[in-house]
Design a protein around this motif. Structure first.
Motif, short mmCIF file in Angstrom:
data_model
loop_
_atom_site.label_atom_id
_atom_site.label_comp_id
_atom_site.label_asym_id
_atom_site.label_seq_id
_atom_site.Cartn_x
_atom_site.Cartn_y
_atom_site.Cartn_z
N THR A 65 0.85 -1.19 0.00
CA THR A 65 0.00 0.00 0.00
C THR A 65 0.88 1.24 0.00
OG1 THR A 65 -0.12 0.04 2.42
CG2 THR A 65 -1.92 -1.09 1.24
N SER A 66 0.43 2.28 -0.67
CA SER A 66 1.18 3.54 -0.71
C SER A 66 0.22 4.68 -0.99
CB SER A 66 2.27 3.49 -1.78
OG SER A 66 2.86 4.77 -1.94
N VAL A 67 0.51 5.83 -0.44
CA VAL A 67 -0.30 7.02 -0.68
C VAL A 67 -0.24 7.42 -2.16
CG1 VAL A 67 1.59 8.63 -0.17
CG2 VAL A 67 -0.78 9.37 0.13
N PHE A 68 0.84 7.01 -2.83
CA PHE A 68 1.01 7.38 -4.24
C PHE A 68 0.26 6.45 -5.19
CE2 PHE A 68 4.80 9.21 -2.22
CZ PHE A 68 4.66 10.53 -2.63
N THR A 69 -0.32 5.38 -4.69
CA THR A 69 -1.08 4.46 -5.53
C THR A 69 -2.54 4.33 -5.09
OG1 THR A 69 -0.42 2.55 -4.19
CG2 THR A 69 0.96 3.10 -6.09
N THR A 70 -2.85 4.87 -3.92
CA THR A 70 -4.21 4.74 -3.39
C THR A 70 -5.18 5.60 -4.18
OG1 THR A 70 -3.32 4.34 -1.18
CG2 THR A 70 -5.65 4.95 -1.33
N LYS A 71 -6.25 5.01 -4.63
CA LYS A 71 -7.27 5.75 -5.37
C LYS A 71 -8.29 6.31 -4.39
CE LYS A 71 -6.85 2.99 -9.59
NZ LYS A 71 -7.56 2.15 -10.58
N VAL A 72 -8.46 7.62 -4.44
CA VAL A 72 -9.42 8.29 -3.57
C VAL A 72 -10.35 9.13 -4.44
CG1 VAL A 72 -7.81 8.39 -1.64
CG2 VAL A 72 -7.88 10.28 -3.28
N GLU A 73 -11.39 9.65 -3.83
CA GLU A 73 -12.28 10.55 -4.57
C GLU A 73 -11.52 11.84 -4.88
OE1 GLU A 73 -16.56 12.87 -4.07
OE2 GLU A 73 -15.80 11.58 -2.47
N PHE A 166 -3.03 18.34 -3.06
CA PHE A 166 -3.91 17.90 -4.15
C PHE A 166 -3.91 16.38 -4.14
CE2 PHE A 166 0.07 19.83 -5.62
CZ PHE A 166 0.80 18.72 -5.99
N ASP A 167 -4.95 15.78 -4.72
CA ASP A 167 -5.08 14.32 -4.68
C ASP A 167 -4.94 13.67 -6.05
OD1 ASP A 167 -7.65 14.84 -5.82
OD2 ASP A 167 -8.43 15.12 -3.80
#
Length: 289
Positions: A65-73, A166-167
């Motif tokens: 898991t990584s913040v750079f691959t996590t899909k969010v709204e 930004f996301d």
């Protein structure tokens, strides 16, 4: 009257010839810069392909898991728009800026907040004069861009993305298809997607220290650096190709104008000679009478 007209046409021919010399010189310069930019882009491609493959290898773990691959709204988007630093390149700047503006308006209609990172003088001028939130501006960096320069930008983007400024990050630039074809394109670069499209079964799974996640996140700035560097160099090559084509067309038009003006000059000269012969004949006839 004919003499004055001939002088005017001759002056215009010299003016067009001077303009043609400039367009020819600009065409040759653009051709040389385009070739060097293509060589720069090709030279770095193997390294970043290997880097991306390593990232795919790391992310293949089911527990990764990584913040750079996590899909969010997606609510806040950074748009990186790459345009040229100069004009006289046909529709190069207009096409990519029009695509970027349409993309930004589409995101706004979906309720997203859009920030602009403008790269290239024309992009900076375009978005600064309109109702856009321009957070970063980089003018005239494309021709002399180094890996260190693009790494500074990439590290800043990665840090701000991780901090939640930004996301999502989208990249809009012009890709070099051929010497006569350049196409504006867009790419979603964060969060990183399609990592599962590459699998490597030729070796045992390596052990990453201190953890796969930390190694992966350490690769992200270099990954972004590669994307930015390749896109900026690709866009610069496209700009030079578009300028070369525009200057070639201008030189061809100058040749046509010179041909038409030369025809006008010869006709005026012929009319003047005919008039002089007529006056001489009339004078001789009067003298004989």
């Amino acid at each position: 009257m004919a003499t004055a007209n001939m002088k005017d046409v001759k002056r215009r021919i010299k003016s067009v010839e001077s303009t043609k010399q400039i367009t020819k010189a600009m065409q040759l310069v653009a051709t040389s810069k385009m070739r060097r930019a293509k060589e720069r882009a090709v030279a770095v491609q193997p390294f970043f392909e290997t880097l991306f493959n390593a990232m795919c290898d790391i992310s293949s773990d089911s527990n990764f898991t990584s913040v750079f691959t996590t899909k969010v709204e997606k609510k806040k988007t950074l748009m990186i728009v790459i345009a040229g630093d100069r004009g006289l390149a046909g529709g190069f700047n207009v096409n990519v800026l029009k695509k970027a503006a349409a993309k930004a308006e589409g995101l706004k209609q979906k309720g997203r907040t859009v920030s602009i990172m403008a790269i290239g003088k024309k992009a900076v001028e375009y978005f600064s004069k309109r109702d856009y939130n321009v957070t970063d501006s980089f003018s005239e960096i494309a021709e002399g861009l180094s890996m260190y320069g693009s790494m500074d930008i990439a590290e800043d983007i990665a840090a701000r993305f991780k901090a939640g400024e930004f996301d999502s990050v989208d990249l809009i630039y012009t890709t070099f298809v051929s010497a006569i074809t350049q196409e504006p394109c867009e790419m979603a670069i964060l969060p990183v997607e399609n990592l599962n499209s590459w699998t490597n079964t030729r070796h045992a799974a390596p052990i990453y220290d201190p953890s796969p996640e930390e190694v992966f996140e350490g690769m992200i700035p270099t990954y972004l650096c590669g994307l930015l560097y390749s896109a900026i160099v690709d866009s610069f090559a496209s700009e030079q190709a578009a300028r070369r084509a525009a200057m070639e067309s201008a030189s061809d038009n100058a040749d046509e104008m010179i041909e038409n003006l030369s025809l006008m000059y010869n006709r005026a000269r012929q009319a003047q000679i005919t008039q002089e012969l007529t006056e001489i004949s009339s004078a001789s006839l009067n003298d004989s009478v």
